[in-house]
Design a protein around this motif. Structure first.
Motif, PDB file in Angstrom:
ATOM      1  N   LEU A 326       0.832  -1.206   0.000  1.00 39.36           N
ATOM      2  CA  LEU A 326       0.000   0.000   0.000  1.00 39.36           C
ATOM      3  C   LEU A 326       0.864   1.253   0.000  1.00 39.36           C
ATOM      4  O   LEU A 326       0.591   2.214  -0.735  1.00 39.36           O
ATOM      5  N   ARG A 327       1.903   1.239   0.814  1.00 40.19           N
ATOM      6  CA  ARG A 327       2.788   2.408   0.861  1.00 40.19           C
ATOM      7  C   ARG A 327       3.486   2.624  -0.482  1.00 40.19           C
ATOM      8  O   ARG A 327       3.584   3.758  -0.959  1.00 40.19           O
ATOM      9  N   GLU A 328       3.960   1.549  -1.087  1.00 40.28           N
ATOM     10  CA  GLU A 328       4.634   1.673  -2.384  1.00 40.28           C
ATOM     11  C   GLU A 328       3.693   2.211  -3.460  1.00 40.28           C
ATOM     12  O   GLU A 328       4.121   2.901  -4.378  1.00 40.28           O
ATOM     13  N   ALA A 329       2.398   1.897  -3.318  1.00 44.14           N
ATOM     14  CA  ALA A 329       1.413   2.354  -4.306  1.00 44.14           C
ATOM     15  C   ALA A 329       0.957   3.786  -4.038  1.00 44.14           C
ATOM     16  O   ALA A 329       0.084   4.300  -4.751  1.00 44.14           O
ATOM     17  N   GLY A 330       1.535   4.434  -3.014  1.00 45.84           N
ATOM     18  CA  GLY A 330       1.180   5.816  -2.711  1.00 45.84           C
ATOM     19  C   GLY A 330      -0.094   5.980  -1.931  1.00 45.84           C
ATOM     20  O   GLY A 330      -0.638   7.088  -1.838  1.00 45.84           O
ATOM     21  N   GLN A 331      -0.604   4.901  -1.337  1.00 41.93           N
ATOM     22  CA  GLN A 331      -1.806   4.968  -0.516  1.00 41.93           C
ATOM     23  C   GLN A 331      -1.424   5.438   0.889  1.00 41.93           C
ATOM     24  O   GLN A 331      -0.607   4.824   1.554  1.00 41.93           O
ATOM     25  N   HIS A 332      -2.048   6.519   1.343  1.00 38.56           N
ATOM     26  CA  HIS A 332      -1.762   7.051   2.677  1.00 38.56           C
ATOM     27  C   HIS A 332      -2.666   6.371   3.700  1.00 38.56           C
ATOM     28  O   HIS A 332      -3.901   6.458   3.611  1.00 38.56           O
ATOM     29  N   ILE A 333      -2.082   5.689   4.644  1.00 36.88           N
ATOM     30  CA  ILE A 333      -2.838   5.062   5.732  1.00 36.88           C
ATOM     31  C   ILE A 333      -3.002   6.109   6.824  1.00 36.88           C
ATOM     32  O   ILE A 333      -2.030   6.565   7.423  1.00 36.88           O
ATOM     33  N   ASP A 334      -4.245   6.498   7.101  1.00 36.81           N
ATOM     34  CA  ASP A 334      -4.506   7.595   8.031  1.00 36.81           C
ATOM     35  C   ASP A 334      -4.942   7.136   9.410  1.00 36.81           C
ATOM     36  O   ASP A 334      -4.802   7.883  10.379  1.00 36.81           O
ATOM     37  N   CYS A 335      -5.493   5.951   9.523  1.00 38.30           N
ATOM     38  CA  CYS A 335      -5.900   5.421  10.822  1.00 38.30           C
ATOM     39  C   CYS A 335      -5.963   3.900  10.702  1.00 38.30           C
ATOM     40  O   CYS A 335      -6.101   3.356   9.597  1.00 38.30           O
ATOM     41  N   VAL A 336      -5.861   3.222  11.838  1.00 29.54           N
ATOM     42  CA  VAL A 336      -5.677   1.764  11.828  1.00 29.54           C
ATOM     43  C   VAL A 336      -6.520   1.141  12.938  1.00 29.54           C
ATOM     44  O   VAL A 336      -6.666   1.718  14.028  1.00 29.54           O
ATOM     45  N   GLY A 337      -7.040  -0.050  12.674  1.00 26.61           N
ATOM     46  CA  GLY A 337      -7.717  -0.831  13.695  1.00 26.61           C
ATOM     47  C   GLY A 337      -7.528  -2.311  13.417  1.00 26.61           C
ATOM     48  O   GLY A 337      -7.226  -2.706  12.289  1.00 26.61           O
ATOM     49  N   GLY A 338      -7.714  -3.127  14.432  1.00 27.16           N
ATOM     50  CA  GLY A 338      -7.575  -4.561  14.227  1.00 27.16           C
ATOM     51  C   GLY A 338      -7.835  -5.335  15.487  1.00 27.16           C
ATOM     52  O   GLY A 338      -8.088  -4.766  16.557  1.00 27.16           O
ATOM     53  N   THR A 339      -7.763  -6.634  15.362  1.00 24.60           N
ATOM     54  CA  THR A 339      -7.908  -7.508  16.515  1.00 24.60           C
ATOM     55  C   THR A 339      -6.895  -8.635  16.408  1.00 24.60           C
ATOM     56  O   THR A 339      -6.380  -8.926  15.324  1.00 24.60           O
ATOM     57  N   SER A 340      -6.576  -9.246  17.554  1.00 23.91           N
ATOM     58  CA  SER A 340      -5.651 -10.359  17.614  1.00 23.91           C
ATOM     59  C   SER A 340      -4.308  -9.959  16.987  1.00 23.91           C
ATOM     60  O   SER A 340      -3.795  -8.879  17.266  1.00 23.91           O
ATOM     61  N   ILE A 341      -3.747 -10.787  16.124  1.00 26.99           N
ATOM     62  CA  ILE A 341      -2.476 -10.439  15.496  1.00 26.99           C
ATOM     63  C   ILE A 341      -2.633  -9.190  14.630  1.00 26.99           C
ATOM     64  O   ILE A 341      -1.676  -8.413  14.450  1.00 26.99           O
ATOM     65  N   GLY A 342      -3.833  -8.949  14.113  1.00 26.70           N
ATOM     66  CA  GLY A 342      -4.077  -7.741  13.334  1.00 26.70           C
ATOM     67  C   GLY A 342      -3.912  -6.482  14.160  1.00 26.70           C
ATOM     68  O   GLY A 342      -3.438  -5.458  13.651  1.00 26.70           O
ATOM     69  N   ALA A 343      -4.306  -6.536  15.438  1.00 23.23           N
ATOM     70  CA  ALA A 343      -4.106  -5.381  16.315  1.00 23.23           C
ATOM     71  C   ALA A 343      -2.623  -5.159  16.570  1.00 23.23           C
ATOM     72  O   ALA A 343      -2.142  -4.018  16.608  1.00 23.23           O
ATOM     73  N   ILE A 344      -1.876  -6.247  16.747  1.00 22.45           N
ATOM     74  CA  ILE A 344      -0.443  -6.128  17.040  1.00 22.45           C
ATOM     75  C   ILE A 344       0.299  -5.542  15.841  1.00 22.45           C
ATOM     76  O   ILE A 344       1.126  -4.628  15.979  1.00 22.45           O
ATOM     77  N   ILE A 345       0.007  -6.029  14.635  1.00 24.60           N
ATOM     78  CA  ILE A 345       0.652  -5.470  13.449  1.00 24.60           C
ATOM     79  C   ILE A 345       0.166  -4.042  13.222  1.00 24.60           C
ATOM     80  O   ILE A 345       0.946  -3.143  12.872  1.00 24.60           O
ATOM     81  N   GLY A 346      -1.128  -3.805  13.432  1.00 24.77           N
ATOM     82  CA  GLY A 346      -1.685  -2.464  13.255  1.00 24.77           C
ATOM     83  C   GLY A 346      -1.052  -1.439  14.168  1.00 24.77           C
ATOM     84  O   GLY A 346      -0.897  -0.270  13.799  1.00 24.77           O
ATOM     85  N   ALA A 347      -0.668  -1.863  15.374  1.00 23.38           N
ATOM     86  CA  ALA A 347      -0.022  -0.934  16.298  1.00 23.38           C
ATOM     87  C   ALA A 347       1.311  -0.453  15.741  1.00 23.38           C
ATOM     88  O   ALA A 347       1.698   0.708  15.946  1.00 23.38           O
ATOM     89  N   GLY A 348       2.027  -1.312  15.038  1.00 21.61           N
ATOM     90  CA  GLY A 348       3.273  -0.892  14.404  1.00 21.61           C
ATOM     91  C   GLY A 348       3.035   0.125  13.304  1.00 21.61           C
ATOM     92  O   GLY A 348       3.821   1.062  13.120  1.00 21.61           O
ATOM     93  N   VAL A 349       1.927  -0.051  12.558  1.00 24.08           N
ATOM     94  CA  VAL A 349       1.580   0.927  11.525  1.00 24.08           C
ATOM     95  C   VAL A 349       1.224   2.260  12.181  1.00 24.08           C
ATOM     96  O   VAL A 349       1.665   3.330  11.745  1.00 24.08           O
ATOM     97  N   ALA A 350       0.411   2.198  13.263  1.00 21.78           N
ATOM     98  CA  ALA A 350       0.016   3.416  13.958  1.00 21.78           C
ATOM     99  C   ALA A 350       1.204   4.106  14.617  1.00 21.78           C
ATOM    100  O   ALA A 350       1.194   5.327  14.810  1.00 21.78           O
ATOM    101  N   ALA A 351       2.225   3.329  14.981  1.00 21.36           N
ATOM    102  CA  ALA A 351       3.446   3.914  15.537  1.00 21.36           C
ATOM    103  C   ALA A 351       4.330   4.517  14.456  1.00 21.36           C
ATOM    104  O   ALA A 351       5.380   5.084  14.763  1.00 21.36           O
ATOM    105  N   ASP A 352       3.906   4.402  13.195  1.00 18.03           N
ATOM    106  CA  ASP A 352       4.624   4.948  12.043  1.00 18.03           C
ATOM    107  C   ASP A 352       5.985   4.290  11.849  1.00 18.03           C
ATOM    108  O   ASP A 352       6.951   4.951  11.446  1.00 18.03           O
TER     109      ASP A 352
END
Length: 581
Positions: A326-352
């Motif tokens: 997504l980043r390589e395609a120029g898509q800006h991720i503005d907010c993140v949510g998730g659960t389980s392993i998705g929450a853990i990976i999402g926290a890294g995205v939210a931490a930039d």
């Protein structure tokens, strides 16, 4: 009358009327003055008219079962309200209030039907358009993005002029934007401000510190409050905090903007938010000021993109590859949510975290860290959970969820109340631990007398909290949907214990182990509603993961590559978020 006719011709609902029809429509409309906070109609009221917003803005609200009145969206100048229930002859589905001092034009049901009788072809186009809106998203509220923002800095020490100039520049890429400060707006009347709104898509009203009368005018005339603060300073009330939090003003969205001289350090977001009533917050870092303000602009105007990541054990590493694509395609991720392993990976995205930092940090935690290897007697779970807690604290420290650069939520299941729980504040490591507490595998998190486990048992793709936040586009990544739990032996033809041991030594299993069974059982209940949650996405990515099991931590790079290749393929075909409102 000519000005009103020109205004009505610009409204899609009446575009098919000829000049005579527009003139007759103008004569039927009754202007109503609505002070900020005034109720226009309530949920369940009889639909006896439709309304055209001439100036100002309305808010559509729904009463939740717990008594909270939730904002569904806004209806701005030049937009129509109440037409769907009038045409459908159904009760009002929401209550409408004036967000600020507004003028609406009322067209009664009797007048509406007279126009239908006199101009049947043109008005049938109006009815058809209304029906299409209703059928496109039944039960959903249509709303527009806010247009006029009051910037009310906390005090003279806040460089609100620089923030306002940068925000105006970011908004100008989305539409014409006017920035008005006290010098420009002093001694001007409301009609002058309305003329500015008529010719600009966005208007920023900068309430300079010390200009009390001007600040109050800005507050009265805006759809939304933007409240910049110096993030390094101790929290304290705004000069007009009583007005900002007053009942009539609390109907409007409030956005706290924490301005940091460098990176996020002191972690005072919670203290500042305590000064406000139900505010959203944004971080603007001195190290990333233009990128952060561009993100704020997208979030304010409904042009943002939210990323929602599902659970799925070791398959969740595919999320890392998707984020990279997504980043390589120029898509800006503005907010993140998730659960389980998705929450853990999402926290890294939210931490930039960068792509490299995500790869290294999660490999260290999940491959080298072996998080599920602290087995114990299974009184509560198969593992103690201490290793997972330690690894999460090492990765994210003691930071509060509110102090992440990007807005973030993690979803857990509250077994005490039997509901899903959306966590947006509090210790990040703690709620990541709760969101990934697979029943029977990891012990629950016990907090203030309540019991929290992995959110995947209720909702494995939590898109609904993101949609409720009025994010423009939602990209969902579902890596748990195609998992299958299989056995290669019949219950009444089980081999001997010696044969089972031999199979294990050969690294072959005839039946799934207890960890696989518990992991799969923890996800299965949420899949019945997964279709509805998938439908809430603007773009759904479901990387093929059949060769990667829920516990295949050693297939770290393979999972990342699968997510990356799938996202690249989908984006390469031209698939983009649909841009739902």
């Amino acid at each position: 009358m000519a000005e009103l006719s020109e205004f009505l011709r610009g409204i899609d609902l009446f575009a098919a009327l000829d000049p005579n029809g527009i003139a007759e429509l103008a004569g039927e409309l009754e202007p109503l003055q609505l002070p900020g906070g005034r109720l226009l109609f309530d949920e369940g009221d009889t639909a006896d008219a439709l309304y055209v917003v001439r100036s100002g803005s309305l808010g559509a609200y729904r009463r939740e079962p717990n008594g909270v009145v939730a904002l569904l969206g806004m209806i701005g100048a030049g937009e129509v309200a109440g037409e769907i229930s009038l045409v459908a002859q159904s009760p009002r589905p929401a209550l409408l209030r004036a967000l600020r001092d507004s003028v609406v034009l009322r067209l009664s049901a009797a007048s509406f039907h007279r126009l239908i009788a006199k101009y049947p072809q043109a008005m049938m186009r109006t009815i058809a358009m209304t029906a299409r809106h209703l059928l496109a998203r039944p039960g959903a509220a249509r709303h527009s993005a806010p247009r006029t923002f009051a910037i009310l800095p906390h005090g003279a020490g806040v460089d609100a002029h620089d923030f306002a100039r940068r925000l105006a520049s970011a908004l100008s890429h989305l539409g014409a934007c006017a920035l008005i400060d006290a010098t420009t707006g002093r001694d001007r009347d409301v009609a002058w401000l309305q003329a500015i709104e008529d010719t600009h898509r966005y208007v920023l009203l900068l309430g300079d510190a010390g200009e009390t009368a001007w600040r109050e005018l800005c507050a009265r005339q805006a759809d939304v409050f933007l409240l910049p603060v110096d993030a390094a300073q101790p929290a304290s009330p705004w000069p007009e905090v009583a007005y900002i939090n007053a009942t009539r003003s609390a109907l409007r969205p409030r956005h706290l903007v924490l301005l940091h001289r460098g990176d996020i350090g002191c972690g005072r977001a919670a203290d500042w938010l305590a000064q406000l009533h139900e505010a959203t917050h944004h971080h603007v870092r001195g190290t990333h000021v233009d990128a952060d303000i561009a993100r704020v602009a997208r979030l304010l105007t409904g042009r943002s993109m939210g990323l929602v990541l599902s659970g799925g054990g070791a398959r969740g590493f595919a999320h890392i590859g998707v984020v990279r694509a997504l980043r390589e395609a120029g898509q800006h991720i503005d907010c993140v949510g998730g659960t389980s392993i998705g929450a853990i990976i999402g926290a890294g995205v939210a931490a930039d975290w960068s792509d490299d930092a995500m790869f290294d940090n999660y490999r260290r935690a999940f491959v080298a860290g072996r998080p599920l290897r602290d087995y114990t007697f299974p009184f509560v779970s198969l593992t103690r959970g201490r290793r997972v807690s330690r690894l999460l604290r090492e990765a994210f420290g003691e930071r509060d969820m509110l102090d992440l650069p990007l807005p973030f939520y993690a979803l857990s299941a509250n077994l005490t109340l039997g509901v899903k729980q959306v966590h947006r504040s509090g210790p990040l490591w703690l709620w990541l631990r709760a969101a990934s507490a697979i029943p029977g595998v990891l012990p629950p998190v016990f907090h203030r007398g309540e019991v929290f486990v992995d959110g995947a048992v209720i909702n494995n793709l939590p898109t609904d909290p993101m949609r409720a936040a009025h994010v423009g586009d939602i990209v969902g990544v579902d890596i748990g949907a195609d998992d299958a739990l299989c056995a290669q032996v019949e219950e009444f033809a089980l081999p001997s214990a010696f044969a089972l041991t031999l199979q294990r030594l050969r690294n072959r299993s005839l039946r799934p182990g207890i960890l696989h069974i518990l992991l799969r059982a923890g996800m299965i209940n949420s899949e019945a509603a997964s279709a509805a949650r998938r439908a809430q996405t603007s773009l759904l990515l479901a990387p093929p993961m059949r060769d990667i099991g829920l516990l295949d931590w050693h297939k770290y790079e393979q999972a990342i590559d699968a997510g990356y290749r799938h996202a690249r393929e989908v984006l390469g075909r031209g698939a983009k978020p649909r841009g739902l409102p």
